[in-house]
Design a protein around this motif. Structure first.
Motif, PDB file in Angstrom:
ATOM      1  N   HIS A  39      83.096  -7.270  27.892  1.00 57.53           N
ATOM      2  CA  HIS A  39      84.453  -7.465  28.423  1.00 57.53           C
ATOM      3  C   HIS A  39      85.256  -6.227  28.044  1.00 57.53           C
ATOM      4  O   HIS A  39      85.665  -6.054  26.898  1.00 57.53           O
ATOM      5  N   ILE A  40      85.416  -5.363  29.025  1.00 51.50           N
ATOM      6  CA  ILE A  40      86.079  -4.071  28.832  1.00 51.50           C
ATOM      7  C   ILE A  40      87.339  -4.030  29.684  1.00 51.50           C
ATOM      8  O   ILE A  40      87.340  -4.523  30.821  1.00 51.50           O
ATOM      9  N   LEU A  41      88.383  -3.439  29.152  1.00 52.96           N
ATOM     10  CA  LEU A  41      89.619  -3.232  29.891  1.00 52.96           C
ATOM     11  C   LEU A  41      89.728  -1.757  30.257  1.00 52.96           C
ATOM     12  O   LEU A  41      89.495  -0.890  29.424  1.00 52.96           O
ATOM     13  N   VAL A  42      90.077  -1.497  31.503  1.00 54.47           N
ATOM     14  CA  VAL A  42      90.321  -0.134  31.987  1.00 54.47           C
ATOM     15  C   VAL A  42      91.803  -0.063  32.310  1.00 54.47           C
ATOM     16  O   VAL A  42      92.288  -0.811  33.155  1.00 54.47           O
ATOM     17  N   ILE A  43      92.519   0.824  31.611  1.00 53.43           N
ATOM     18  CA  ILE A  43      93.966   0.918  31.796  1.00 53.43           C
ATOM     19  C   ILE A  43      94.357   2.342  32.192  1.00 53.43           C
ATOM     20  O   ILE A  43      93.789   3.309  31.699  1.00 53.43           O
ATOM     21  N   PRO A  44      95.331   2.450  33.087  1.00 54.49           N
ATOM     22  CA  PRO A  44      95.811   3.796  33.419  1.00 54.49           C
ATOM     23  C   PRO A  44      96.700   4.341  32.314  1.00 54.49           C
ATOM     24  O   PRO A  44      97.349   3.580  31.590  1.00 54.49           O
ATOM     25  N   ARG A  45      96.719   5.642  32.178  1.00 52.27           N
ATOM     26  CA  ARG A  45      97.654   6.269  31.234  1.00 52.27           C
ATOM     27  C   ARG A  45      99.075   6.211  31.790  1.00 52.27           C
ATOM     28  O   ARG A  45     100.035   6.179  31.031  1.00 52.27           O
ATOM     29  N   SER A  50     102.083  -3.680  36.932  1.00 51.86           N
ATOM     30  CA  SER A  50     101.060  -4.492  37.598  1.00 51.86           C
ATOM     31  C   SER A  50     100.724  -3.867  38.943  1.00 51.86           C
ATOM     32  O   SER A  50     101.361  -2.901  39.375  1.00 51.86           O
ATOM     33  N   LEU A  51      99.768  -4.447  39.609  1.00 51.63           N
ATOM     34  CA  LEU A  51      99.395  -3.965  40.937  1.00 51.63           C
ATOM     35  C   LEU A  51     100.560  -4.108  41.913  1.00 51.63           C
ATOM     36  O   LEU A  51     100.692  -3.334  42.855  1.00 51.63           O
ATOM     37  N   MET A  52     101.446  -5.069  41.671  1.00 55.98           N
ATOM     38  CA  MET A  52     102.615  -5.285  42.535  1.00 55.98           C
ATOM     39  C   MET A  52     103.497  -4.036  42.605  1.00 55.98           C
ATOM     40  O   MET A  52     104.087  -3.746  43.638  1.00 55.98           O
ATOM     41  N   GLU A  53     103.572  -3.286  41.529  1.00 53.86           N
ATOM     42  CA  GLU A  53     104.427  -2.098  41.495  1.00 53.86           C
ATOM     43  C   GLU A  53     103.731  -0.833  41.984  1.00 53.86           C
ATOM     44  O   GLU A  53     104.360   0.221  42.084  1.00 53.86           O
ATOM     45  N   ALA A  54     102.450  -0.902  42.273  1.00 54.00           N
ATOM     46  CA  ALA A  54     101.717   0.283  42.741  1.00 54.00           C
ATOM     47  C   ALA A  54     102.265   0.744  44.083  1.00 54.00           C
ATOM     48  O   ALA A  54     102.637  -0.067  44.937  1.00 54.00           O
ATOM     49  N   GLN A  55     102.308   2.050  44.240  1.00 53.63           N
ATOM     50  CA  GLN A  55     102.823   2.669  45.465  1.00 53.63           C
ATOM     51  C   GLN A  55     101.719   3.496  46.122  1.00 53.63           C
ATOM     52  O   GLN A  55     100.672   3.740  45.518  1.00 53.63           O
ATOM     53  N   LYS A  56     101.990   3.975  47.318  1.00 55.94           N
ATOM     54  CA  LYS A  56     101.015   4.786  48.044  1.00 55.94           C
ATOM     55  C   LYS A  56     100.563   5.984  47.207  1.00 55.94           C
ATOM     56  O   LYS A  56      99.379   6.329  47.206  1.00 55.94           O
ATOM     57  N   GLU A  57     101.459   6.573  46.452  1.00 51.07           N
ATOM     58  CA  GLU A  57     101.092   7.738  45.642  1.00 51.07           C
ATOM     59  C   GLU A  57     100.153   7.374  44.491  1.00 51.07           C
ATOM     60  O   GLU A  57      99.590   8.260  43.842  1.00 51.07           O
ATOM     61  N   ASP A  58      99.949   6.089  44.242  1.00 51.98           N
ATOM     62  CA  ASP A  58      99.012   5.635  43.208  1.00 51.98           C
ATOM     63  C   ASP A  58      97.601   5.395  43.762  1.00 51.98           C
ATOM     64  O   ASP A  58      96.717   4.984  43.008  1.00 51.98           O
ATOM     65  N   SER A  59      97.385   5.656  45.029  1.00 58.21           N
ATOM     66  CA  SER A  59      96.089   5.380  45.664  1.00 58.21           C
ATOM     67  C   SER A  59      94.928   6.047  44.940  1.00 58.21           C
ATOM     68  O   SER A  59      93.905   5.406  44.670  1.00 58.21           O
ATOM     69  N   ASN A  60      95.060   7.326  44.636  1.00 56.75           N
ATOM     70  CA  ASN A  60      93.970   8.024  43.945  1.00 56.75           C
ATOM     71  C   ASN A  60      93.731   7.451  42.553  1.00 56.75           C
ATOM     72  O   ASN A  60      92.581   7.289  42.129  1.00 56.75           O
ATOM     73  N   LEU A  61      94.791   7.118  41.848  1.00 57.51           N
ATOM     74  CA  LEU A  61      94.664   6.522  40.522  1.00 57.51           C
ATOM     75  C   LEU A  61      93.942   5.182  40.607  1.00 57.51           C
ATOM     76  O   LEU A  61      93.024   4.906  39.828  1.00 57.51           O
ATOM     77  N   LEU A  62      94.328   4.348  41.558  1.00 59.41           N
ATOM     78  CA  LEU A  62      93.700   3.025  41.692  1.00 59.41           C
ATOM     79  C   LEU A  62      92.214   3.151  42.009  1.00 59.41           C
ATOM     80  O   LEU A  62      91.389   2.428  41.429  1.00 59.41           O
ATOM     81  N   LEU A  98      99.218  -2.511  34.103  1.00 49.31           N
ATOM     82  CA  LEU A  98      98.053  -2.711  34.967  1.00 49.31           C
ATOM     83  C   LEU A  98      96.768  -2.491  34.196  1.00 49.31           C
ATOM     84  O   LEU A  98      96.656  -1.524  33.424  1.00 49.31           O
ATOM     85  N   HIS A  99      95.805  -3.390  34.362  1.00 47.03           N
ATOM     86  CA  HIS A  99      94.503  -3.216  33.736  1.00 47.03           C
ATOM     87  C   HIS A  99      93.437  -3.955  34.535  1.00 47.03           C
ATOM     88  O   HIS A  99      93.712  -4.960  35.178  1.00 47.03           O
ATOM     89  N   ILE A 100      92.245  -3.402  34.487  1.00 47.38           N
ATOM     90  CA  ILE A 100      91.087  -3.997  35.154  1.00 47.38           C
ATOM     91  C   ILE A 100      90.161  -4.536  34.075  1.00 47.38           C
ATOM     92  O   ILE A 100      89.792  -3.818  33.146  1.00 47.38           O
ATOM     93  N   HIS A 101      89.804  -5.801  34.212  1.00 46.81           N
ATOM     94  CA  HIS A 101      88.803  -6.403  33.333  1.00 46.81           C
ATOM     95  C   HIS A 101      87.432  -6.137  33.947  1.00 46.81           C
ATOM     96  O   HIS A 101      87.229  -6.384  35.148  1.00 46.81           O
ATOM     97  N   VAL A 102      86.505  -5.666  33.153  1.00 43.29           N
ATOM     98  CA  VAL A 102      85.100  -5.526  33.546  1.00 43.29           C
ATOM     99  C   VAL A 102      84.359  -6.546  32.696  1.00 43.29           C
ATOM    100  O   VAL A 102      84.305  -6.413  31.473  1.00 43.29           O
ATOM    101  N   ILE A 103      83.826  -7.576  33.347  1.00 38.87           N
ATOM    102  CA  ILE A 103      83.253  -8.719  32.639  1.00 38.87           C
ATOM    103  C   ILE A 103      81.815  -8.934  33.078  1.00 38.87           C
ATOM    104  O   ILE A 103      81.529  -8.987  34.284  1.00 38.87           O
TER     105      ILE A 103
END
Length: 113
Positions: A39-45, A50-62, A98-103
């Protein structure tokens, strides 16, 4: 201004983590309350509540975050795993960065909860 979270403190090195991957865009570390053997978390710097606040300019980051999730899953020896992004308190998000769980590491059932 984004609210300070435990993940901000981890990113600044104020709180230790069991790091499994790091680069200029993100950090991946083991969850302290694992739901599975892996169970690993991947978080952006970047501070993104949350994903709700992500914008088009975050596409590459996502996209990068998802590719890192794949990289850490493979590094952990997984050939099957689940990626989860909880968005909002009612969906189970408890840290508003924002974080992604890898389970993985065991059979996962559906629906999850």
């Amino acid at each position: 201004m984004t609210e300070e979270t435990i993940f901000h403190r981890i990113l600044r090195g104020e709180i230790p983590c069991d790091e499994v991957y790091s680069d200029s865009l993100c950090l991946a570390f083991r969850d302290i309350q694992p739901a599975a053997p892996v169970h690993i978390l991947v978080i952006p710097r970047k501070s993104l509540p949350s994903l709700m606040e992500a914008q088009k300019e975050d596409s590459n980051l996502l996209g990068h975050l998802l590719l890192v999730a794949k990289k850490v899953a493979i590094k952990e020896g997984l050939s099957n795993w689940r990626t989860v992004i909880n968005t909002g308190a009612e969906a189970g998000q408890t840290v508003f960065h924002l974080h992604i769980h890898v389970i993985g590491g065991r059979t996962l059932t559906w629906p999850p909860g």
